[in-house]
Design an enzyme around this catalytic site. Structure first.
Site, PDB file in Angstrom:
ATOM      1  CG  PHE A 149      38.513  45.930  36.670  1.00  0.00           C
ATOM      2  CD1 PHE A 149      37.806  46.765  36.005  1.00  0.00           C
ATOM      3  CD2 PHE A 149      37.594  45.248  37.469  1.00  0.00           C
ATOM      4  CE1 PHE A 149      37.085  45.842  35.482  1.00  0.00           C
ATOM      5  CE2 PHE A 149      35.928  44.493  37.488  1.00  0.00           C
ATOM      6  CZ  PHE A 149      36.091  45.502  35.903  1.00  0.00           C
ATOM      7  CE  LYS A 173      44.828  41.972  45.851  1.00  0.00           C
ATOM      8  NZ  LYS A 173      44.884  41.941  44.474  1.00  0.00           N
ATOM      9  CD  GLU A 176      43.533  39.509  40.413  1.00  0.00           C
ATOM     10  OE1 GLU A 176      43.309  40.560  41.090  1.00  0.00           O
ATOM     11  OE2 GLU A 176      42.606  38.499  41.082  1.00  0.00           O
ATOM     12  CB  CYS A 281      31.603  51.720  42.679  1.00  0.00           C
ATOM     13  SG  CYS A 281      31.994  53.217  42.289  1.00  0.00           S
ATOM     14  CD  GLU A 383      28.229  45.606  41.113  1.00  0.00           C
ATOM     15  OE1 GLU A 383      29.086  45.170  41.657  1.00  0.00           O
ATOM     16  OE2 GLU A 383      28.628  47.273  41.214  1.00  0.00           O
TER      17      GLU A 383
END
Ligand code: NAD
Length: 499
Positions: A149, A173, A176, A281, A383
């Site tokens: 995301f 893909k 979502e 990240c 994380e």
């Protein structure tokens, strides 16, 4: 409420699985769209479309493929403002940061414009008597990218930009949680002249992903997301005979040496730790000051700046960062603050109670700052992916070097110092894939390649750069001999060698 669609074979296709995910407006907390979650049958239809488009696209000459990329780059630039707004409204990052997300992806497209040069093979004239040897790079077939995301523009472009330029067809893909930008990018690729079926965007969850991982027609899988997912994708796709590159989570350290300029350090750190609400990240999530005096000076410089962070609407040009992507992510970050307090870390700035006036249901959290964080704590080992900075003090250079080197993650790291010797030693010895020297977020440019070490990446291939071109092509080597008619070289029952 908007009803999102898949983009298959150049057309918007309504979801037919009956399953949907919610796309929120993180600024208000409301649901703004329904994202269809593809069934296995829907994903297979996209793979059919990509497989049918492959022979034609692979046969297209590389200059024509590059021209599509040139036109796409122009179209994205022309649509920058609308794309950035769409991105901010689903993700929550501020508009200027969304533009950076798009721009970083576009830089990979610029690199992909050079594909005729990048896929040129090698040639050796006279490799043996009358023998020439040459190699060529050919596309793999249908490739797939499963994206997170947090960079809904950059990461899809990292993947499809190179894969498609190399002559592959592609299934994206996307996450979502914020799939509208990847869908819009696919429309722009079509507008740029890409034939239908070469780029398909299918929204989905595990069912769609598992179809990608097991369908024999998919040749290669690129993944970026959390480590647990990355490891699953890597193992499952590899067990099904596919090429895989799977990037995972991170815990990026910044080492601050006693000779570092503290103004430069705090300027760099505040942006790298709190920008995009820490949902990067390559965010710095651990600061490692070397020596007590450096640690005290760092806290003195940082604390008022963390307290003064301006959290606001993603569309507010004055905001340092906006809301988190979902309520779930917000709760996860808050729970880590609770854990850190219980573990005995010193919470100097607590952003948990922050509310944006008029937007009390939005997914906001103020900046958080912990001091005295030690390597045994969960807030150090795991994380968090939020606007939370942990300060872990080290006594000397060796102790500071050990922290990122021994951490389970190895994505990015940085050192701030005036000492070239210390910087060089650090860059050489640290066990991390991307190193910054007086640079807080060392994300390599498109013509270099991106990838971490240890549990931040599975599989041997980095993203983009020549590494990406290698990942999305297979090499074929031809040995050719054209003897003159009647010339015989005899029979040899031993392996051919260069005598
Ligand atoms: P995620 O792993 O939850 O989701 C990533 C993708 O995998 C999504 O498309 C999602 O639909 C899919 N997915 C999720 N769970 C799955 C499952 N069980 N089976 C199959 N597919 C599944 O990650 P996220 O929350 O979207 O992204 C944040 C994470 O991504 C952070 O850990 C961050 O560090 C990492 N990240 C890493 C990099 C990098 O290059 N190393 C870059 C960006 C983000």
């Amino acid at each position: 409420m908007r009803n999102l669609t898949h983009f298959i074979s150049g057309k918007h296709v309504q979801g037919s699985s009956g399953r949907y995910g919610a796309v929120y407006d993180p600024m208000t907390g409301e649901t703004q769209a329904k994202a269809p979650l593809a069934s296995t049958a829907e994903m297979r239809a996209a793979i059919d479309s990509a497989a049918a488009a492959f022979p034609g696209w692979a046969a297209e000459n590389p200059q024509k493929r590059a021209r599509v990329m040139f036109r796409f780059k122009q179209l994205v630039e022309d649509n920058m403002d609308q794309l950035a707004e769409l991105l901010s409204r689903e993700h929550g990052k501020v508009i200027a940061d969304s533009k950076g997300d798009i721009q970083r992806g576009l830089e990979v497209i610029e690199f992909a414009c050079g594909i005729p040069h990048l896929t040129k093979g090698e040639f050796t004239e006279g490799a043996g008597p009358g023998i020439d040897m040459y190699s060529m790079r050919q596309p793999l077939g249908v490739c797939a990218g499963i994206t997170p995301f947090n960079f809904p523009a950059m990461i899809p472009m990292w993947m499809f930009g190179i894969a498609i330029a190399c002559g592959n067809t592609f299934i994206c893909k996307p996450s979502e949680k914020d799939p509208s930008v990847p869908l819009r990018l696919a429309e722009l690729m079509q507008q740029a002249g890409l034939p239908d079926g070469v780029l398909n965007v299918v929204i989905g969850d595990k069912e769609a992903v598992d179809t990608i991982l097991t369908d024999p027609r998919i040749q290669a899988v690129s993944f970026v997301g959390a480590t647990a997912t990355a490891q699953y994708i890597y193992a499952t796709a590899a067990a099904n005979g596919k090429r895989v590159q799977a990037m995972g989570g991170a815990k990026n350290h910044m080492i601050i040496m006693p000779d570092a300029d503290m103004n430069q350090v705090s300027d760099a750190l505040i942006g790298a730790a709190y920008g995009s609400a820490g949902e990067r990240c390559m965010a710095i999530s651990v600061a490692v000051p070397v020596g007590k005096a450096t640690g005290d000076a760092l806290i003195a410089a940082l604390r008022p700046r963390v307290e003064a962070l301006k959290v606001g609407l993603s569309t507010d040009a004055e905001a340092d960062y906006g809301p988190m992507v979902t309520a779930e992510q917000l709760e996860k970050v808050k729970s880590y603050i609770d854990i850190g307090v219980k573990e005995g870390a010193k919470l100097l700035v607590d952003g948990r109670g922050f509310k944006l006036q008029g937007y009390e249901n939005g997914f906001y959290i103020g900046g958080c700052l912990f001091d005295n964080v030690t390597p045994n704590m969960r807030i150090y080992r795991e994380e968090i992916f939020g606007p939370v900075l942990c300060v872990s003090r080290a006594d000397d250079f060796e102790a500071a070097l050990r922290l990122p080197t021994e951490h389970q993650y190895g994505n990015g790291v940085s050192i701030f110092t005036r000492d070239g010797d210390a910087a060089r030693e650090f860059a050489s010895r640290v066990q991390v894939g991307m190193v910054g020297i007086n640079v807080p977020i060392p994300v390599p440019l498109a013509y270099h390649s991106f990838g971490g070490w240890k549990r931040s990446a599975f599989g041997g291939a980095n993203q983009h750069g020549t590494e990406g071109v290698k990942f999305y092509t297979k090499i074929k080597t031809v040995t050719a001999r054209w003897p003159a008619v009647g010339v015989r070289s005899g029979t040899d029952f031993t392996i051919p060698t260069m005598k």
